[in-house]
Design a protein around this motif. Sequence first.
Motif, PDB file in Angstrom:
ATOM      1  N   LYS A 182       0.941  -1.301  -0.173  1.00 57.56           N
ATOM      2  CA  LYS A 182       0.570   0.103  -0.111  1.00 57.56           C
ATOM      3  C   LYS A 182       0.656   1.495  -0.359  1.00 57.56           C
ATOM      4  N   ASN A 183       1.915   1.187   1.166  1.00 55.79           N
ATOM      5  CA  ASN A 183       2.898   2.526   0.783  1.00 55.79           C
ATOM      6  C   ASN A 183       4.103   2.855  -0.345  1.00 55.79           C
ATOM      7  N   LEU A 184       3.717   1.643  -1.341  1.00 49.30           N
ATOM      8  CA  LEU A 184       4.646   1.693  -2.857  1.00 49.30           C
ATOM      9  C   LEU A 184       3.545   2.299  -3.598  1.00 49.30           C
ATOM     10  N   LEU A 185       2.416   1.830  -3.298  1.00 53.45           N
ATOM     11  CA  LEU A 185       0.753   2.616  -4.009  1.00 53.45           C
ATOM     12  C   LEU A 185       0.520   4.218  -4.134  1.00 53.45           C
ATOM     13  N   TYR A 186       1.003   4.326  -2.279  1.00 51.34           N
ATOM     14  CA  TYR A 186       1.001   5.719  -1.997  1.00 51.34           C
ATOM     15  C   TYR A 186       1.986   6.920  -3.510  1.00 51.34           C
ATOM     16  N   GLU A 187       3.496   6.348  -2.665  1.00 53.80           N
ATOM     17  CA  GLU A 187       4.380   6.984  -3.266  1.00 53.80           C
ATOM     18  C   GLU A 187       4.059   6.552  -5.233  1.00 53.80           C
ATOM     19  N   LYS A 188       3.151   5.974  -5.182  1.00 59.47           N
ATOM     20  CA  LYS A 188       2.970   5.484  -7.050  1.00 59.47           C
ATOM     21  C   LYS A 188       2.235   7.185  -7.606  1.00 59.47           C
ATOM     22  N   ILE A 189       0.853   7.334  -6.908  1.00 59.50           N
ATOM     23  CA  ILE A 189      -0.063   7.991  -6.940  1.00 59.50           C
ATOM     24  C   ILE A 189       0.877   9.020  -6.521  1.00 59.50           C
ATOM     25  N   LYS A 190       0.906   9.585  -5.532  1.00 63.75           N
ATOM     26  CA  LYS A 190       1.759  10.624  -5.223  1.00 63.75           C
ATOM     27  C   LYS A 190       3.405  11.137  -5.818  1.00 63.75           C
ATOM     28  N   SER A 191       4.057  10.474  -6.771  1.00 61.52           N
ATOM     29  CA  SER A 191       5.139  10.780  -7.928  1.00 61.52           C
ATOM     30  C   SER A 191       4.073  10.951  -8.941  1.00 61.52           C
ATOM     31  N   GLN A 192       3.327  10.468  -9.511  1.00 64.98           N
ATOM     32  CA  GLN A 192       2.407  10.787 -10.757  1.00 64.98           C
ATOM     33  C   GLN A 192       1.751  12.056 -10.224  1.00 64.98           C
ATOM     34  N   LEU A 193       1.143  12.215  -9.416  1.00 66.97           N
ATOM     35  CA  LEU A 193       0.514  13.465  -9.541  1.00 66.97           C
ATOM     36  C   LEU A 193       1.574  14.574  -9.357  1.00 66.97           C
ATOM     37  N   LEU A 194       2.889  14.728  -8.946  1.00 71.32           N
ATOM     38  CA  LEU A 194       3.781  15.488  -8.580  1.00 71.32           C
ATOM     39  C   LEU A 194       3.994  15.646  -9.881  1.00 71.32           C
ATOM     40  N   ASN A 195       4.312  15.293 -10.665  1.00 71.12           N
ATOM     41  CA  ASN A 195       4.353  14.574 -12.273  1.00 71.12           C
ATOM     42  C   ASN A 195       3.273  15.610 -12.968  1.00 71.12           C
ATOM     43  N   TRP A 196       2.770  15.540 -13.282  1.00 73.12           N
ATOM     44  CA  TRP A 196       1.329  16.259 -13.803  1.00 73.12           C
ATOM     45  C   TRP A 196       1.250  17.590 -13.185  1.00 73.12           C
ATOM     46  N   PHE A 197       1.010  18.091 -11.583  1.00 71.89           N
ATOM     47  CA  PHE A 197       0.399  18.871 -11.699  1.00 71.89           C
ATOM     48  C   PHE A 197       1.630  19.936 -11.182  1.00 71.89           C
ATOM     49  N   GLU A 198       2.415  19.992 -10.567  1.00 71.14           N
ATOM     50  CA  GLU A 198       3.975  20.712 -10.161  1.00 71.14           C
ATOM     51  C   GLU A 198       4.954  20.306 -11.254  1.00 71.14           C
ATOM     52  N   SER A 199       5.503  19.277 -11.799  1.00 75.88           N
ATOM     53  CA  SER A 199       6.968  19.549 -11.869  1.00 75.88           C
ATOM     54  C   SER A 199       6.456  20.497 -14.099  1.00 75.88           C
ATOM     55  N   GLU A 200       5.347  20.014 -14.184  1.00 75.23           N
ATOM     56  CA  GLU A 200       5.179  20.200 -15.632  1.00 75.23           C
ATOM     57  C   GLU A 200       3.899  20.630 -15.354  1.00 75.23           C
ATOM     58  N   PRO A 201       3.882  22.267 -14.841  1.00 70.02           N
ATOM     59  CA  PRO A 201       2.303  22.855 -15.020  1.00 70.02           C
ATOM     60  C   PRO A 201       1.282  23.308 -15.662  1.00 70.02           C
ATOM     61  N   ASP A 202       2.648  23.466 -16.961  1.00 69.66           N
ATOM     62  CA  ASP A 202       1.650  23.621 -18.026  1.00 69.66           C
ATOM     63  C   ASP A 202       1.330  22.810 -19.418  1.00 69.66           C
ATOM     64  N   ARG A 203       2.122  21.923 -19.553  1.00 69.10           N
ATOM     65  CA  ARG A 203       1.878  21.274 -20.063  1.00 69.10           C
ATOM     66  C   ARG A 203       0.683  19.740 -20.271  1.00 69.10           C
ATOM     67  N   ASP A 204      -0.137  19.972 -21.243  1.00 68.00           N
ATOM     68  CA  ASP A 204      -0.904  19.465 -21.624  1.00 68.00           C
ATOM     69  C   ASP A 204      -0.922  17.941 -21.408  1.00 68.00           C
ATOM     70  N   ILE A 205      -1.498  16.606 -21.212  1.00 67.50           N
ATOM     71  CA  ILE A 205      -1.780  15.491 -19.998  1.00 67.50           C
ATOM     72  C   ILE A 205      -2.058  14.675 -21.169  1.00 67.50           C
ATOM     73  N   PRO A 206      -1.416  13.793 -22.335  1.00 65.39           N
ATOM     74  CA  PRO A 206      -2.171  12.925 -23.207  1.00 65.39           C
ATOM     75  C   PRO A 206      -2.839  11.886 -22.355  1.00 65.39           C
ATOM     76  N   ASN A 207      -4.959  11.176 -23.305  1.00 63.45           N
ATOM     77  CA  ASN A 207      -5.186  10.436 -22.438  1.00 63.45           C
ATOM     78  C   ASN A 207      -4.563   9.271 -22.093  1.00 63.45           C
ATOM     79  N   GLU A 208      -3.482   8.142 -23.070  1.00 59.69           N
ATOM     80  CA  GLU A 208      -2.548   6.842 -22.242  1.00 59.69           C
ATOM     81  C   GLU A 208      -1.910   7.323 -21.830  1.00 59.69           C
ATOM     82  N   GLU A 209      -1.766   8.482 -20.956  1.00 55.42           N
ATOM     83  CA  GLU A 209      -0.381   8.510 -20.007  1.00 55.42           C
ATOM     84  C   GLU A 209      -1.623   8.421 -18.737  1.00 55.42           C
ATOM     85  N   VAL A 210      -3.063   9.002 -18.841  1.00 55.63           N
ATOM     86  CA  VAL A 210      -3.948   8.928 -17.906  1.00 55.63           C
ATOM     87  C   VAL A 210      -4.899   6.982 -17.380  1.00 55.63           C
TER      88      VAL A 210
END
Length: 539
Positions: free
Chosen positions: A7-35
């Motif tokens: 479960k901890n691994l899963l939480y870290e996976k979710i956090k990492s992906q959200l950080l990448n999408w919403f903070e690391s590259e905040p102006d990038r449009d995200i392809p639906n394939e990634e989602v």
Amino acid sequence: MNMSKYKNLLYEKIKSQLLNWFESEPDRDIPNEEVYRFLHSIKGTSGTIGMVGLHQTADRLLEKSNEDSDKLWKPSDLRDFLYELVRLSYEYENFQTVLDCSSINRKGDVPLIQVIDDDISMVVLLKDALEEQGWMVLANTNPTIAINQYYDLHPDCLIIDVNLPMKNGFQLLEEIQGNHHKRFIPKIMMSIQNDRETRIAAYKSGADDFLSKPIDLEEFIVRVERHLERKKIFDQSVLIDELTQVYNRRHLASVLESSLDELKRQGGYFSVAIIDLDHFKQVNDTYGHLMGDHVLVHFAQFLKERVRSTDHVFRYGGEEFVVLFPGTTGEETKAILERILAEFSKTIISKSEIEITATFSAGGYMVSNHETSANTIIESADLALYKAKENGRARVEMACSHEVIVNKKPLFISVIDDDIIIRTMLMKILQSMDIEGVSFDLAAYEDGSKFFDSERHIQIGQHFLILDGIMPVMDGTEVLQKVKLLPNANQFQVLMLTGRKNEKDIARALKLGADDYVTKPFSMTELQARIHRLIKRMV
């Protein structure tokens, strides 16, 4: 099984992906394939580890998403879309219990199972579940690296996820089936998609079984166990190597035993030779494993046609073959092999407009004492083979009886870890380990730069590295990366020591070509058994 670590691994996976999408590259449009891939991964893992609410939420969002859609998500829109999933993961995480770091001991020669899945959380979950049964697991997230390991190590069971990057599971399985259709290795496919079309496609691709995610771990273990039992029964009933159509290694043991019994009754002598194709890995790397298999088949038939009808040819493993020469002295054996070598080195091996030539090295040993053990015979011939390689390859060497006791094949084992306690413990268990026919050359280093400064990596011979993932001066993954670029990289096997919760390090190590990993904290008994197993596969 305590699921908190997964479960901890899963939480870290979710956090990492959200950080990448919403903070690391905040102006990038995200392809639906990634989602789609993200939700697919969360649904499979959360369902398997019993996080029902998260599983159902991911499933509902997955249905709203379209795998083939060309949609580009604005970060703000995606944040709203994923809000319920984010909220649930937060609530789950804040009700977590303490991580369970218990280890399971292993012993004995156990089956090797290969798991291929780009979801590192699922890889870790399945790896631990399988190893709790005492089996050994080779895990990989990169299909290209994974398929090379499959060809090189010949696992006893293969488990593949349908949704993989670069090439999907169907393509991967079809490639394996096309190239290695003569080998019986049970293959299990798994997927979040459990529709009729997906299951039929899996079986048509060559799967022996199909599992839908989320996986019931108890059922999963039972089904894997049944496939391993089938594999064992099949192997015990077959005397012919499936690819080359010469006798297999199992039959060699029986023939050696019969030859020694005959020696005891009648006296006389016989000789055994181990033959190894030179630079065979280069053939696979340059022309592919299909051409490599063609070379093996060609050589096996070439060998059968040029020995006597009373001689026995066996495939010993990989590119190694054994020939047993009844009533033949060492000198006669050497003359026969040198004649075959001279002829083979002039032979052109062709397939699909590819033409190559090859040579081999050989080591032989004459047996005249019926009390000689089968292990000693093989060890003696193997030492002579090692001498032939050391002296330049494409040659034949014969072992003398005293060399069996004096000489052993050297293996350079290097421990690279900045923790003095771990280095001390590892050196202790390695010093107490004894593997027949192998002489350990041990060394320990506190970081990667000291290892390279010592120039130990240029030593001629096989190397086994036990490498910590996180170190000062030179990180473990940097060491691994540098090793894989060495001219003698194929002589290295690497066991990575990683942090239990450090998913990124595990993923990166596997992608860079680590042969296995063990998570900290670990049981020293468990680690010793794993090291012993890996070294036995090397030699």
